[in-house]
Design an enzyme around this catalytic site. Structure first.
Site, PDB file in Angstrom:
ATOM      1  CG  HIS A  65      44.207 -87.544 -41.546  1.00  0.00           C
ATOM      2  ND1 HIS A  65      44.031 -86.176 -41.431  1.00  0.00           N
ATOM      3  CD2 HIS A  65      43.032 -88.021 -42.011  1.00  0.00           C
ATOM      4  CE1 HIS A  65      42.812 -85.851 -41.794  1.00  0.00           C
ATOM      5  NE2 HIS A  65      42.178 -86.951 -42.163  1.00  0.00           N
ATOM      6  CG  HIS A 117      41.389 -91.786 -44.713  1.00  0.00           C
ATOM      7  ND1 HIS A 117      40.358 -91.913 -43.804  1.00  0.00           N
ATOM      8  CD2 HIS A 117      41.594 -90.454 -44.859  1.00  0.00           C
ATOM      9  CE1 HIS A 117      39.949 -90.695 -43.424  1.00  0.00           C
ATOM     10  NE2 HIS A 117      40.693 -89.795 -44.060  1.00  0.00           N
TER      11      HIS A 117
HETATM   12  P1  5GP Z   1      39.156 -86.605 -42.837  1.00  0.00           P
HETATM   13  O1  5GP Z   1      37.730 -86.456 -43.267  1.00  0.00           O
HETATM   14  O2  5GP Z   1      39.676 -85.374 -42.138  1.00  0.00           O
HETATM   15  O3  5GP Z   1      40.038 -87.047 -43.982  1.00  0.00           O
HETATM   16  O4  5GP Z   1      39.189 -87.834 -41.846  1.00  0.00           O
HETATM   17  C1  5GP Z   1      39.122 -87.710 -40.470  1.00  0.00           C
HETATM   18  C2  5GP Z   1      38.856 -89.093 -39.925  1.00  0.00           C
HETATM   19  O5  5GP Z   1      39.128 -89.073 -38.542  1.00  0.00           O
HETATM   20  C3  5GP Z   1      37.408 -89.557 -40.089  1.00  0.00           C
HETATM   21  O6  5GP Z   1      37.387 -90.741 -40.880  1.00  0.00           O
HETATM   22  C4  5GP Z   1      36.938 -89.799 -38.658  1.00  0.00           C
HETATM   23  O7  5GP Z   1      36.123 -90.934 -38.536  1.00  0.00           O
HETATM   24  C5  5GP Z   1      38.242 -89.951 -37.905  1.00  0.00           C
HETATM   25  N1  5GP Z   1      38.175 -89.510 -36.505  1.00  0.00           N
HETATM   26  C6  5GP Z   1      37.664 -88.329 -36.054  1.00  0.00           C
HETATM   27  N2  5GP Z   1      37.802 -88.250 -34.716  1.00  0.00           N
HETATM   28  C7  5GP Z   1      38.423 -89.388 -34.319  1.00  0.00           C
HETATM   29  C8  5GP Z   1      38.839 -89.862 -33.038  1.00  0.00           C
HETATM   30  O8  5GP Z   1      38.662 -89.238 -31.986  1.00  0.00           O
HETATM   31  N3  5GP Z   1      39.445 -91.082 -33.012  1.00  0.00           N
HETATM   32  C9  5GP Z   1      39.679 -91.802 -34.159  1.00  0.00           C
HETATM   33  N4  5GP Z   1      40.279 -92.989 -34.018  1.00  0.00           N
HETATM   34  N5  5GP Z   1      39.280 -91.382 -35.374  1.00  0.00           N
HETATM   35  C10 5GP Z   1      38.676 -90.176 -35.462  1.00  0.00           C
END
Ligand code: 5GP
Length: 136
Positions: free
Chosen positions: A100, A102
């Site tokens: 993913h 951002h």
């Molecule tokens: P990472 O830290 O893995 O790069 O980012 C994961 C992102 O997923 C975080 O910014 C977190 O807020 C988002 N996130 C986690 N669970 C959910 C969810 O159930 N729904 C949505 N829309 N975002 C999520």
């Protein structure tokens, strides 16, 4: 086959605020936004974890969607700039093990910090660049 929270979102088992979808990617608002409009672009393929194991085709699909959405998000939120970020592996801040990207709108005076920078010792940069070239 992994079954992470984003896999559930792809299957429609969890609600999201969807902003875009095509055959290969899905984009929706992050549930805990850094700033309003913070969007996640994910692969629909569930067979990889991050940039380090994603197929070239899935990566290109992600990049295409990010390229499409970033200007729309900037306009829609009235942002003054956009950060594109991807965390790969836990030590780099990855919490959800699904590729993913951002898209984070930035606003004048939002107070968010940029990366700290450092310096190389004499010869260190050339050595690292050579090592990286050797891995290609
Ligand atoms: P990472 O830290 O893995 O790069 O980012 C994961 C992102 O997923 C975080 O910014 C977190 O807020 C988002 N996130 C986690 N669970 C959910 C969810 O159930 N729904 C949505 N829309 N975002 C999520």
């Amino acid at each position: 086959m992994k079954d992470c929270i984003f896999c559930k979102i792809i299957r429609g088992e969890l609600p999201t605020n969807k902003v875009y979808e095509d055959d290969s990617t899905l984009a929706f608002l992050d549930i805990h936004p850094v700033t309003p409009g913070h969007t996640l672009v994910i692969t629909k393929n569930t067979d990889s974890y991050n940039l380090l194991d994603i197929s070239e085709a899935d990566w290109l699909a992600l990049a295409r969607t990010v390229h499409k959405l970033a200007p729309a998000i900037e306009k829609a939120t009235g942002a003054d700039g956009i950060n594109i970020m991807m965390n790969n592996r836990g030590h780099a801040g990855q919490v959800v093990d699904h590729p993913h990207v951002h898209i984070i709108p930035r606003f004048k005076g939002d107070g968010l910090r940029q990366w700290d920078h450092s310096s190389y010792q004499d010869g260190e940069a050339a050595t690292i660049a050579k090592k990286i070239r050797g891995m290609l």
